[in-house]
Design an enzyme around this catalytic site. Structure first.
Site, PDB file in Angstrom:
ATOM      1  N   ARG A  70       0.848  -1.195   0.000  1.00 34.49           N
ATOM      2  CA  ARG A  70       0.000   0.000   0.000  1.00 34.49           C
ATOM      3  C   ARG A  70       0.886   1.248   0.000  1.00 34.49           C
ATOM      4  O   ARG A  70       1.881   1.276   0.734  1.00 34.49           O
ATOM      5  CB  ARG A  70      -0.900   0.008   1.240  1.00 34.49           C
ATOM      6  N   HIS A  73      -0.149   3.307   4.715  1.00 35.93           N
ATOM      7  CA  HIS A  73      -0.754   2.249   5.554  1.00 35.93           C
ATOM      8  C   HIS A  73      -0.272   0.861   5.150  1.00 35.93           C
ATOM      9  O   HIS A  73      -1.026  -0.112   5.206  1.00 35.93           O
ATOM     10  CB  HIS A  73      -2.285   2.300   5.485  1.00 35.93           C
ATOM     11  N   ARG A 111      -8.784  -3.845   9.881  1.00 33.82           N
ATOM     12  CA  ARG A 111      -7.323  -3.780   9.705  1.00 33.82           C
ATOM     13  C   ARG A 111      -6.786  -2.514  10.359  1.00 33.82           C
ATOM     14  O   ARG A 111      -7.284  -1.416  10.110  1.00 33.82           O
ATOM     15  CB  ARG A 111      -6.953  -3.800   8.215  1.00 33.82           C
ATOM     16  N   ASN A 147      -9.164   6.513  11.210  1.00 35.85           N
ATOM     17  CA  ASN A 147      -7.871   6.590  11.883  1.00 35.85           C
ATOM     18  C   ASN A 147      -8.073   6.639  13.394  1.00 35.85           C
ATOM     19  O   ASN A 147      -9.206   6.802  13.864  1.00 35.85           O
ATOM     20  CB  ASN A 147      -7.125   7.864  11.455  1.00 35.85           C
ATOM     21  N   HIS A 338     -12.484   0.839   0.886  1.00 37.95           N
ATOM     22  CA  HIS A 338     -12.796   1.983   0.021  1.00 37.95           C
ATOM     23  C   HIS A 338     -13.901   2.806   0.678  1.00 37.95           C
ATOM     24  O   HIS A 338     -14.987   2.293   0.959  1.00 37.95           O
ATOM     25  CB  HIS A 338     -13.240   1.464  -1.353  1.00 37.95           C
ATOM     26  N   ARG A 357     -10.793  11.169  -1.525  1.00 35.34           N
ATOM     27  CA  ARG A 357     -10.639   9.766  -1.144  1.00 35.34           C
ATOM     28  C   ARG A 357     -11.569   8.882  -1.969  1.00 35.34           C
ATOM     29  O   ARG A 357     -11.239   7.734  -2.262  1.00 35.34           O
ATOM     30  CB  ARG A 357     -10.906   9.582   0.350  1.00 35.34           C
TER      31      ARG A 357
HETATM   32 FE1  HDE Z   1      -6.298   6.978   3.155  1.00 38.39          FE
HETATM   33  N1  HDE Z   1      -5.502   5.895   1.643  1.00 38.39           N
HETATM   34  N2  HDE Z   1      -6.206   8.658   2.033  1.00 38.39           N
HETATM   35  N3  HDE Z   1      -6.930   8.125   4.736  1.00 38.39           N
HETATM   36  N4  HDE Z   1      -6.356   5.364   4.322  1.00 38.39           N
HETATM   37  C1  HDE Z   1      -5.213   4.587   1.675  1.00 38.39           C
HETATM   38  O1  HDE Z   1      -5.753   3.047  -0.020  1.00 38.39           O
HETATM   39  C2  HDE Z   1      -6.016   8.678   0.704  1.00 38.39           C
HETATM   40  C3  HDE Z   1      -7.153   9.465   4.717  1.00 38.39           C
HETATM   41  C4  HDE Z   1      -6.863   5.279   5.576  1.00 38.39           C
HETATM   42  O2  HDE Z   1      -6.060  -0.996   6.055  1.00 38.39           O
HETATM   43  C5  HDE Z   1      -4.824   4.043   0.338  1.00 38.39           C
HETATM   44  O3  HDE Z   1      -5.887   0.817  -0.340  1.00 38.39           O
HETATM   45  C6  HDE Z   1      -6.160  10.009   0.210  1.00 38.39           C
HETATM   46  C7  HDE Z   1      -7.893   9.865   5.882  1.00 38.39           C
HETATM   47  C8  HDE Z   1      -6.682   3.949   6.088  1.00 38.39           C
HETATM   48  O4  HDE Z   1      -6.100  -1.155   3.882  1.00 38.39           O
HETATM   49  C9  HDE Z   1      -4.975   5.259  -0.595  1.00 38.39           C
HETATM   50  C10 HDE Z   1      -6.417  10.792   1.294  1.00 38.39           C
HETATM   51  C11 HDE Z   1      -8.097   8.718   6.594  1.00 38.39           C
HETATM   52  C12 HDE Z   1      -6.045   3.246   5.068  1.00 38.39           C
HETATM   53  C13 HDE Z   1      -5.412   6.337   0.363  1.00 38.39           C
HETATM   54  C14 HDE Z   1      -6.457   9.933   2.436  1.00 38.39           C
HETATM   55  C15 HDE Z   1      -7.488   7.645   5.858  1.00 38.39           C
HETATM   56  C16 HDE Z   1      -5.866   4.152   3.979  1.00 38.39           C
HETATM   57  C17 HDE Z   1      -3.499   3.321   0.312  1.00 38.39           C
HETATM   58  C18 HDE Z   1      -6.629  12.291   1.350  1.00 38.39           C
HETATM   59  C19 HDE Z   1      -8.814   8.558   7.931  1.00 38.39           C
HETATM   60  C20 HDE Z   1      -5.601   1.804   5.119  1.00 38.39           C
HETATM   61  C21 HDE Z   1      -3.812   1.873   0.068  1.00 38.39           C
HETATM   62  C22 HDE Z   1      -7.671  12.761   0.536  1.00 38.39           C
HETATM   63  C23 HDE Z   1     -10.177   8.964   7.924  1.00 38.39           C
HETATM   64  C24 HDE Z   1      -6.727   0.878   4.813  1.00 38.39           C
HETATM   65  C25 HDE Z   1      -5.238   1.808  -0.111  1.00 38.39           C
HETATM   66  C26 HDE Z   1      -6.255  -0.542   4.926  1.00 38.39           C
HETATM   67  C27 HDE Z   1      -5.287   3.797   2.762  1.00 38.39           C
HETATM   68  C28 HDE Z   1      -5.691   7.579  -0.067  1.00 38.39           C
HETATM   69  C29 HDE Z   1      -6.662  10.405   3.749  1.00 38.39           C
HETATM   70  C30 HDE Z   1      -7.502   6.300   6.354  1.00 38.39           C
HETATM   71  C31 HDE Z   1      -3.768   5.645  -1.405  1.00 38.39           C
HETATM   72  C32 HDE Z   1      -6.010  10.436  -1.246  1.00 38.39           C
HETATM   73  C33 HDE Z   1      -8.387  11.284   6.208  1.00 38.39           C
HETATM   74  C34 HDE Z   1      -7.091   3.437   7.458  1.00 38.39           C
HETATM   75  O5  HDE Z   1      -5.960   5.050  -1.549  1.00 38.39           O
END
Ligand code: HDE
Length: 690
Positions: A70, A73, A111, A147, A338, A357
């Site tokens: 990933r 994360h 996870r 988070n 997602h 996101r």
């Molecule tokens: Fe993520 N984030 N994120 N994130 N995120 C990913 O998706 C992203 C954000 C969070 O256990 C990715 O499959 C963008 C906030 C978790 O598999 C990716 C932005 C929060 C996990 C991605 C954010 C999160 C991810 C990387 C800003 C808390 C792990 C691999 C707009 C509310 C999930 C994947 C797991 C994972 C993009 C911000 C939580 C790249 C573009 C805010 C828990 O798609």
């Protein structure tokens, strides 16, 4: 998990589970293999033959075993479980069945993760923790991808690549791994003041959870619940751990990263294996749509919380994790969360971070999991029926029957049919506006809630925050970056800015940039209404030959009855001899563990044992270090001599419990209370050389 409480998802996964007991080794084509240790050669010392199909297949498969980690994360651990709603009271707000049907057990996979480190990095680094839950509901999958901190670094998702590039190892030398303490991150931070609130959280002990089982989770964004009549209500999601919110301390985390880099992952695994199923309460903060503008911040701004004192968190249901995965890669690695996976009754808002996101997750999974059929991977499959006109692509696992793969069709009887009961309809929100690249003015205040957080901290929490800023900025090479951060902190609180500046060689600001508004939100402090229990806490009992075996047994029985996990540690594995000649089994040898892997330590009496321990540098260090990290320390009878050897016996310090030989009961209850308090920060530990 017993046979009768298996979930639908568990039964579905059975179809994919493969056992190996009493089987024969075969190729991928099912041909039995006669030898897997020697390749087919010309003569015993000759070259290997291309026709050795087993050799080629084995090596080829191995060559392709890795998939991209990933992009954030990457390091994580997961588990199966279920969610149960308490009652139907949310039905007034949402049509989602899993949130309104008491008695319905919705299977989940959860996870947890760190953000910045790569897949093999240590668990206990200073970082945000991901808390992602996939609910396999009867209406399809709902993913709550949250988070362990309620706010985020940036307001608009278009900044995400910038932020992640800044926090990840620097591009020229790929240093440092899984750490925010470096120039590029703090350079970004000083120039992007919207990060300030989140940086306060990141510098706090929230970034160092004792256990995934002891941290909160947050959906972060404002989402929308939609009821059966189509009425919307803003909602923030919260997870509250049953065992309370507890953290490690910084020195401890750094040592654990070496002693047991899998510390949090192991803790989750072992708790589930031993039947101590981790549990969280789901809570919601509900805001009627007419109150959208009733706050002094924008509900669409993900750098803001809604203080609990303003909108209380309403308990909804419980999440229980009760089964470890069978296979890390197949489940924990291949699961794809997602934010866009929603079920009827839950919808989005216009939060620009959320909106970004919605694009990113599906996009990244297409490359990470190798094509558009990843929802068919067993861990990703919904328990709800899947029927549509998607066809082909890499790794198609189903055999779609029939002629019609389009809509509308008559050749397939019009099926799969569109609409009908339970179909997802997007919330109808009226939106007017010009196309414009601009941040709303309502997103403009970057400091008030950072100040709110600071004001809400207990004294020891503030000390840890200052120490964290000093550590991180101390690693920053460029002075102008340190100065920029201090300037921002002076907008949060003048004293904070001065304390940080003094530690990092920056001229302290002469006066406050703005007066501190003086407001706090007590619920933000880990000191607020803490859950105190020894349940599942790891307690070390130090022993050597001559230990008082009755005391070891008495302490162990009393603490185990309260749910603690006790381990006897000695210089060597096997057993030590009790003072009366008894065999006292040793759980682990001291050279394989360290105090940082335990929550508390007890030194039982027995003069020869205590004398030997006092002369053993490892044992003395064990106790000193536990003291330094604020852990409960207990000594019975002669055991107190080891505390003297560790220079912590007197004067009496909080959380250090001594007991007379005959007072086992009084001692264990006082010690259990001290251990239940988790840590005793009000100690004079700076003098301790550990
Ligand atoms: Fe993520 N984030 N994120 N994130 N995120 C990913 O998706 C992203 C954000 C969070 O256990 C990715 O499959 C963008 C906030 C978790 O598999 C990716 C932005 C929060 C996990 C991605 C954010 C999160 C991810 C990387 C800003 C808390 C792990 C691999 C707009 C509310 C999930 C994947 C797991 C994972 C993009 C911000 C939580 C790249 C573009 C805010 C828990 O798609």
């Amino acid at each position: 998990m017993t046979a009768d409480n298996r979930t639908d998802k568990d039964r579905q996964l059975d179809e994919a589970r493969v056992g190996f007991q009493d089987t024969a080794l075969t190729t991928d084509q099912g041909i039995r293999v006669d030898d897997t240790d020697n390749s087919l050669k010309v003569g015993e010392r000759g070259p290997t033959l291309m026709e050795d199909f087993h050799f080629r297949e084995k090596i080829t498969h191995f060559d392709h075993e890795r998939i991209p980690e990933r992009v954030v994360h990457a390091r994580g651990a997961g588990a199966h479980g279920y969610f149960e709603v308490h009652d139907d009271s949310l039905a007034a707000f949402t049509a989602a069945r899993f949130l309104t049907t008491p008695g319905l057990r919705t299977p989940v996979f959860t996870r947890f993760s760190t953000v910045a480190g790569s897949r093999g990095s240590a668990d206990t680094v200073r970082d945000v923790r991901g808390f992602a839950v996939k609910f396999y509901t009867p209406e399809g999958n709902f993913d709550l991808v949250g988070n362990n901190m309620p706010v985020f670094f940036i307001q608009d998702g278009i900044k995400f690549p910038d932020f992640v590039h800044a926090v990840k190892p620097e591009p020229h030398n790929e240093i440092p791994q899984a750490s925010s303490a470096h120039d590029t991150l703090w350079d970004f931070v000083q120039l992007q003041p919207e990060t300030t609130h989140m940086m306060m959280w990141l510098m706090s002990d929230r970034a160092l959870p004792r256990s995934y089982r002891m941290m909160q989770g947050f959906g972060v964004h404002t989402f929308r619940l939609v009821n059966a009549e189509g009425r919307g209500t803003f909602v923030k999601f919260h997870w509250r751990p049953k065992l309370g919110i507890h953290s490690l301390v910084w020195d401890e985390t750094q040592k654990i990263a070496g002693k047991d880099p899998d510390f949090n992952r192991r803790d989750l695994w072992e708790a589930i294996e031993s039947g101590d199923f981790p549990e969280w309460e789901l809570g919601v903060q509900l805001v009627p749509e007419e109150d959208e503008h009733a706050f002094d911040f924008d509900l669409l701004d993900a750098t803001k919380i809604i203080p609990e004192e303003q909108v209380p968190v309403r308990p909804v249901g419980r999440l229980v994790l009760d089964r470890n995965p069978d296979n890390f890669f197949a489940e924990t690695e291949q699961i794809a969360f997602h934010l866009g996976n929603v079920v009827p009754g839950i919808d989005f808002t216009n939060d620009p971070l959320l909106q970004a996101r919605l694009f990113s997750y599906l996009d990244t999974q297409l490359i990470r999991l190798g094509g558009p059929n990843f929802p068919q991977i067993p861990i990703n499959r919904p328990v709800a029926e899947v029927r549509n006109h998607h066809r082909d692509g890499y790794h198609q696992m189903t055999i779609p029957q029939g002629q019609a793969s389009y809509h509308p069709n008559s050749l397939g009887g019009g099926c799969p049919a569109v609409g009908g009961e339970g179909a997802y309809t997007h919330y109808q929100e009226r939106v007017d506006g010009n196309k414009i690249r601009k941040r709303s003015e309502s997103f403009g205040d970057h400091y008030s809630q950072a100040t709110l957080f600071w004001n809400s901290m207990a004294g020891w929490e503030k000390e840890h925050i200052v120490a964290a800023f000093r550590f991180e900025l101390g690693k920053v090479v460029h002075l102008h970056i340190r100065e920029g951060v201090v300037r921002n902190l002076n907008q949060v609180d003048h004293d904070l800015a001065v304390m940080v500046a003094e530690g990092v060689g920056v001229e302290p600001p002469a006066g406050a940039a703005v007066p501190n508004h003086g407001h706090g939100s007590p619920a933000l402090s880990q000191d607020h209404d803490p859950v105190q229990t020894v349940a599942t806490r790891k307690i070390a009992i130090l022993a050597a030959d001559g230990v008082d075996a009755a005391q070891v047994e008495g302490v162990r029985t009393a603490l185990t009855t309260e749910g603690a996990v006790c381990e006897v540690l000695a210089a060597r594995d096997g057993a030590v001899r009790g003072a009366g000649g008894e065999q006292v089994p040793v759980t682990r040898a001291l050279n394989t563990v360290a105090s940082v892997l335990y929550d508390a330590v007890v030194v039982p009496g027995g003069e020869a044992s205590v004398r030997a321990l006092s002369e053993d540098g490892d044992a003395v260090h064990f106790v000193s270090e536990a003291f330094k990290h604020g852990k409960a320390i207990g000594a019975l009878g002669a055991g107190a001599e080891l505390l003297e050897a560790a220079r912590i016996g007197s004067p009496p310090e909080p959380g250090v419990v001594t007991g007379a030989e005959g007072d086992l009961e009084g001692f264990t209850s006082a010690f259990a209370a001290a251990a239940a308090a988790h840590r005793h920060p009000a100690r004079d530990s700076k003098r301790i050389p550990a």
